[in-house]
Scaffold this motif. Structure first.
Motif, short mmCIF file in Angstrom:
data_model
loop_
_atom_site.label_atom_id
_atom_site.label_comp_id
_atom_site.label_asym_id
_atom_site.label_seq_id
_atom_site.Cartn_x
_atom_site.Cartn_y
_atom_site.Cartn_z
N THR A 52 -26.47 -14.12 3.67
CA THR A 52 -25.62 -12.79 2.81
C THR A 52 -26.56 -11.91 3.56
OG1 THR A 52 -27.23 -14.00 0.95
CG2 THR A 52 -26.32 -11.74 0.13
N TRP A 68 -26.00 -1.86 11.69
CA TRP A 68 -24.96 -1.94 12.21
C TRP A 68 -24.59 -1.36 13.73
CZ3 TRP A 68 -24.00 -5.99 9.91
CH2 TRP A 68 -24.38 -6.62 8.48
N ARG A 110 -19.31 -9.42 10.96
CA ARG A 110 -19.12 -10.16 9.80
C ARG A 110 -17.77 -8.95 9.75
NH1 ARG A 110 -23.47 -11.07 5.98
NH2 ARG A 110 -25.53 -11.67 7.31
N GLU A 111 -17.10 -9.30 9.45
CA GLU A 111 -15.64 -8.54 8.99
C GLU A 111 -15.52 -7.41 7.56
OE1 GLU A 111 -11.78 -11.06 9.52
OE2 GLU A 111 -13.28 -11.98 10.83
N SER A 112 -16.48 -7.89 7.16
CA SER A 112 -16.73 -7.07 5.97
C SER A 112 -17.20 -5.61 6.14
CB SER A 112 -17.62 -7.41 4.62
OG SER A 112 -18.86 -7.63 4.90
N ILE A 113 -17.51 -5.29 7.52
CA ILE A 113 -19.26 -4.20 8.00
C ILE A 113 -17.12 -3.46 8.68
CG2 ILE A 113 -19.84 -3.42 9.14
CD1 ILE A 113 -21.20 -4.85 6.49
N SER A 114 -16.81 -2.36 8.16
CA SER A 114 -16.12 -1.57 8.70
C SER A 114 -16.46 -1.36 10.25
CB SER A 114 -15.65 -0.15 8.11
OG SER A 114 -16.49 0.52 7.92
N GLN A 117 -18.31 2.63 9.00
CA GLN A 117 -19.81 1.82 9.48
C GLN A 117 -20.63 2.09 10.70
OE1 GLN A 117 -19.06 -1.29 6.41
NE2 GLN A 117 -20.93 -0.14 4.97
#
Length: 126
Positions: A52, A68, A110-114, A117
């Motif tokens: 997660t 990140w 993680r592609e969900s982290i822009s 960010q």
């Protein structure tokens, strides 16, 4: 790499044993000249993409100490190689394969982290 430990780190080393990729080392073992706090080896970090949240951030007692960073992918090769030359990163060199750059050895991320960010070194939220 994709996660980075900041100067907010208190050197408790809780994250070291939690890292499934053995990408984290204590300040005493840091490959950086100015290694004052726990260090993440960018060529080994996998962002714990199967969890997660990154496991290091999950156990870190200091809010904002783990942030990140850019994905360790060929698109960001110049970013990491420049950081390596400046002493921000110390990317391992393999005897046969040469420097383990993002171009030579990309890592999952993680592609969900822009990117925004990541560029802002946003703290990992638990």
């Amino acid at each position: 790499m994709s996660v980075k430990i900041t100067d907010l780190c208190i050197n408790c080393d809780a994250c070291i044993d939690e890292c499934p990729a053995t990408a984290i080392v204590s300040a005493d073992d840091s490959p950086l000249q100015s290694g004052e706090y726990t260090y993440v080896k960018p060529e080994k970090c996998i962002e714990c993409v199967d969890s997660t949240v990154p496991k290091c951030a999950d156990v870190c007692p200091t809010e904002g100490a783990i942030v990140w960073d850019m994905p360790y992918t060929p698109e960001h090769n110049e970013y990491y190689m420049s950081g390596h030359e400046k002493g921000i990163y110390n990317i391992r060199e393999h005897k046969k394969n040469g420097i383990l750059s993002p171009e030579n050895q990309p890592r999952p991320f993680r592609e969900s982290i822009s990117l925004s960010q990541r560029e802002a070194y946003e703290a990992i939220q638990i």
